[in-house]
Design an enzyme around this catalytic site. Structure first.
Site, short mmCIF file in Angstrom:
data_model
loop_
_atom_site.label_atom_id
_atom_site.label_comp_id
_atom_site.label_asym_id
_atom_site.label_seq_id
_atom_site.Cartn_x
_atom_site.Cartn_y
_atom_site.Cartn_z
N ASP A 418 0.82 -1.21 0.00
CA ASP A 418 0.00 0.00 0.00
C ASP A 418 0.86 1.26 0.00
OD1 ASP A 418 -2.14 -1.84 0.41
OD2 ASP A 418 -1.78 -1.75 2.56
N GLU A 586 -11.25 0.48 -2.35
CA GLU A 586 -10.49 0.75 -1.11
C GLU A 586 -9.28 1.60 -1.44
OE1 GLU A 586 -9.12 -3.01 0.36
OE2 GLU A 586 -8.35 -3.63 -1.57
#
Length: 925
Positions: A418, A586
């Site tokens: 991420d 997301e």
């Protein structure tokens, strides 16, 4: 012909089309996809159809510049066997050399060392044709060296009309020919007179303050340009140093391997390169007057820079270069490509900003002062740059060294999940999820978006401290967001069980503030702030279904400018359930550009998803949706969750991860462009607005390139604090380890093996781990153990939900044995089992433990004691498996199965431990 690899040719093609470029082809144009060595050579042939016209000559002449360019053509011919290069050389030589070996326009009585240099092409012609006239001509040049005037100690004068003077360029003109003649024709291979020339340069031309040689030296100290005490000229001229460097490597080619002479000259060459590194500019180039880069009128000069690039590359090929110095040459070569190579409508290459000529003394008199050098004119396509460029390019091609004009994905084959990146000038800072590991929130730094260094962690320990004192696999720090606002750095990060935290720092490499919980709640994840132009700040976030009961929604809240509060009220501005086939939206990133609000967000799942972008004129929506990157026909699955980076050079890039099973989420860099106010990420081959990831592409522009830098992974444990690559399975305690009890070693004190999920290491806090550094590699650690190893296990592990380790363990008889243990399904519960049936008792002072990670994360364990000559494999292949949301890790541990807890004992009570001498990684052959 030795074939170049497809990958390397692609690198060169990418360079040609994306950095140098090409014009639309015409009937006279060169093929723009030629390797750069050939493209420059053929450009030169078109500029000078007759080789004798090189250097703007009006009739055939025997000159050193012809020798330099045609030497590069001889190397091209040997590589390609293309007859046009051979004919170009031979036509020049035959225009000047008679059947008796006489050389037209050459006068031996002038004793000009420059006239030796074109003789180098005669070795080539004699080898290829056997024509006697070439050998006779070489003999005449050798005769010049035999009678050439010298200094008192035996150094060749530069020219008869420059008495008692040695110039650096003279070494290139004479020494390589001299050395090759000895190699080819002398009965006694005595190179001492060749080496003497270098010895005298080293003795008389070097300045102690710079570590570099000056342009010239007058033994008589009578010249106006010469220092009356040292005889040295005043300055370091870059091309003179380039000539000298080329002389060194070209002579090294002929010196006997392992000889003291070769060792001596190679050491001097490496010393020269190290000294030049101090003056190499961010562009990779050197100034005309090397030691005064800021001087008025000074300029970056091409020929000296490309000569040094060639010399370093050739030394690398010959194994005469210290490997760490290769980047200096690569930077110089890349600098020439970036700044001084141009292309015309016929796809001819030109090389620009080459000093036409510089010398010392003569008429008119050249005084060697600073103003003299910087006022010498420069021009394009001077042969003194063309020849070295062809030779340097040929080395890049044949050595299959990827040009620094391109990079290869992944940029980090490391589990930085991420990723988010912020640009501050030409400094880029990255952070990433760290889940349960401590320290957390890694901070990485780059100046080119390709090479990264780990410089810090924003979280020394996970909070709440007590909660993370035991392993919380898959919990902790999820997808963070890093921003630079109001002259400080901000990281917003989620903990799915507690809420959104923020931490700040003025300097990202220094201490960060204590994390502050600004939005409490379960399942609130992936925050991204936006400070709008009207003074209002916002926080956008996603939801985790495992905690909140729903996902696929992005919610917007108002936030204080200083992030001191976040509103309890929120609006769902993106709802994936209302979009066709969208699931699991997301990891959003919030931006504003050209009056649009943009939300970059992945969807479709980590392994097989895509990258989407949403845009709206109003921050509350409605938002239009578009897929901007998906796997396509690339090998990069589920290109996922990352950061848009806009640079000072008006370029756009996207940093993202790829889920790669046991290796975790590895980091990629994609080009990005804006079309009709929509981003397109990667390469859009069919022009439908959806890109696919690139495997290789031209590099981002930068003025701060600092060389190819690898993440630190080795550790000799010679410092009083752990290197940054290490993390723990939970918040560490000071009594777990020591770097001082046995200096030079990392001492791990044995801690209780926590058996919550069975007889395994899953819930044991004391695991010292680091991320897998590459797809394939070897890691070796050397360890020794305390005298008391009762009930103790310790060793080296490849750790994940399935894991294995090699080390020592006590058997039923209380004896320590070398074992290979494995555990499958540790998260849900398993007991370690011992795979190796033929165990060996351990009674040595130390042991080396090794893991070899092969493609696909197939792992082989082995060991070696001091009495063994080779490593011995133990057990069978082990298939590594990722952990909870993270890749597998390599780690070390020491545990005890004793009933009594050791958790609260002080270090002085501990008499069970493993001492780690080092861990060293190496690529597989």
């Amino acid at each position: 012909m030795k074939q170049l690899s497809i990958k390397f040719l692609c690198s060169l093609i990418i360079f040609v089309v994306s950095q140098v470029g090409f014009a639309a082809p015409d009937k006279t144009g060169l093929n723009p996809l030629l390797p750069l060595s050939e493209r420059m050579a053929q450009s030169e042939m078109q500029r000078n159809p007759q080789a004798w016209s090189i250097d703007w000559r009006e009739y055939p002449r025997w000159t050193y510049t012809h020798g330099l360019v045609l030497l590069s053509f001889s190397q091209l011919y040997l590589q390609t066997q293309d007859q046009q290069y051979f004919d170009y050389i031979q036509d020049y030589a035959d225009a000047l050399i008679t059947e008796e070996g006489d050389i037209k326009t050459y006068d031996i009585e002038k004793y000009n060392i420059d006239m030796i240099n074109p003789g180098k092409i005669l070795f080539f012609l004699y080898q290829q044709t056997g024509a006697k006239k070439y050998k006779l001509a070489m003999d005449k040049l050798r005769l010049q060296l035999q009678h050439h005037p010298r200094t008192r100690e035996g150094g060749f004068w530069h020219k008869k009309r420059y008495p008692s003077q040695m110039w650096l360029d003279g070494l290139y003109m004479g020494a390589p020919f001299y050395a090759q003649y000895i190699t080819e024709f002398a009965q006694e291979k005595d190179y001492s007179d060749v080496l003497k020339q270098f010895e005298l340069i080293e003795k008389y031309l070097y300045r102690k303050d710079t570590g570099l040689p000056v342009h010239g030296w007058d033994e008589s100290k009578q010249q106006k340009w010469a220092d009356p005490i040292t005889g040295q000229s005043a300055h370091h001229w870059s091309r003179a140093i380039g000539w000298y460097a080329m002389a060194m490597v070209d002579v090294l080619e002929f010196l006997p391997a392992q000889s003291a002479q070769k060792t001596w000259l190679a050491e001097r060459f490496n010393r020269l390169v190290k000294a030049m590194k101090k003056y190499q500019q961010p562009s990779g180039l050197w100034y005309q007057v090397v030691e005064i880069p800021d001087g008025e009128g000074n300029y970056l000069e091409t020929s000296g820079s490309i000569m040094l690039a060639y010399a370093i590359l050739k030394a690398y090929k010959q194994k005469d270069l210290e490997p760490a110095l290769l980047n200096i040459g690569l930077r110089a070569y890349q600098g020439v490509l970036d700044h001084f190579i141009s292309v015309n409508p016929h796809n001819q290459l030109s090389i620009e900003q080459v000093c036409a000529v510089a010398g010392l003394g003569g008429k008119p008199y050249r005084d060697g002062r600073y103003q003299y050098y910087v006022n010498e004119p420069y021009r394009a396509n001077d042969p003194k740059a063309v020849g070295p460029f062809i030779m340097a390019s040929l080395l890049m091609e044949t050595l299959k060294i990827k040009p620094l004009s391109t990079y290869t994905n992944p940029i980090l084959h490391v589990d930085y999940s991420d990723p988010d990146v912020v640009a501050v000038g030409e400094d880029y800072y990255m952070t990433a999820s760290s889940f349960n590991a401590a320290p957390g929130l890694p901070i990485l730094h780059s100046t080119d978006l390709v090479n990264w260094q780990l410089i810090n962690y924003a979280l020394p320990k996970q909070v709440p401290l007590a909660h993370f004192s035991t392993p919380r696999h898959g919990e902790g720090v999820w997808a963070p967001n890093i921003r630079y606002y109001n002259e400080q750095f901000w990281i917003f990060y989620p903990d799915p069980d507690f809420g959104i935290y923020v931490t700040t720092a003025k300097n990202p490499a220094a201490k960060w503030s204590e994390p502050k919980l600004i939005l409490a709640g379960k399942g609130i994840i992936d925050p991204t702030p936006l400070w709008d132009g009207d003074g209002q700040a916002y926080l956008l976030h996603a939801w985790a279904k495992s905690r909140a009961g729903f996902n696929n929604v992005l919610s917007l809240r108002k936030m204080a400018d200083d992030a001191s509060w976040v509103s309890e009220q929120y609006t769902n501005i993106i709802d994936g359930s209302k979009l066709d086939k969208f699931r699991t939206i997301e990891g959003p990133k919030f931006y504003k550009r050209n009056g649009f609000y943009y939300i970059f967000a992945p969807a479709g799942g980590v392994d097989l998803g895509w990258q989407s972008v949403f845009r709206a004129k109003n921050i509350m929506g409605p938002y239009q949706a578009r897929i901007v990157m998906e796997q396509g026909r690339s090998h990069i699955n589920g290109p996922h969750q990352g950061a848009w980076v806009h640079t000072l050079h008006n370029e756009d890039w996207f940093v993202h991860f790829q889920a790669k099973k046991a290796y975790g989420r590895i980091t990629h860099l994609q080009p990005m462009q804006w079309i009709n106010d929509w981003p397109v990420i990667g390469i859009d081959k069919d022009r439908d607005g959806i890109g696919q990831p690139v495997a290789e592409f031209r590099r981002p522009k930068t003025t701060q390139y600092r060389g190819e830098i690898a993440l630190q992974i080795d550790d000799e444990f010679n410092h009083d604090r752990l290197n940054l690559q290490w993390q723990w399975n939970a918040n560490p305690k000071s009594h777990w380890y020591s770097l001082r009890d046995n200096p030079g070693y990392m001492r791990l004190f044995a801690q209780p093996k926590i058996k919550t999920t069975g007889d395994n290491l899953w819930m044991t806090p004391l695991l010292l781990v680091q991320k897998l550094p590459a797809e394939t590699f070897e890691a070796i650690t050397k360890v020794k153990f305390s005298d008391n190893t009762q009930n103790m296990q310790a060793g080296l592990t490849l750790f994940g939900e399935d894991y294995a380790w090699i080390g020592i363990s006590e058997n039923a008889q209380g004896e320590q044995q070398i074992v290979f243990m494995h555990c499958h399904g540790a998260r849900k519960g398993c007991d370690e089992s011992q795979q190796e049936k033929q165990l060996e008792s351990f009674n040595a002072e130390s042991i080396e433990l090794r893991v070899v990670v092969q493609a696909g994360a197939e792992v082989v364990f082995s060991y070696k004691t001091p009495s063994m000559e080779r490593f011995r494999i133990i057990g069978e292949h082990f298939s590594a498996r990722k952990g909870r949301w993270v890749g597998a890790k390599i780690g070390m541990f020491a545990v005890t199965n004793a009933q009594a807890t050791l958790a609260d004992k002080t270090r002085s009570d501990k008499n069970q431990y493993m001492d780690i001498d080092y861990i060293r990684f190496a690529p597989l052959d």
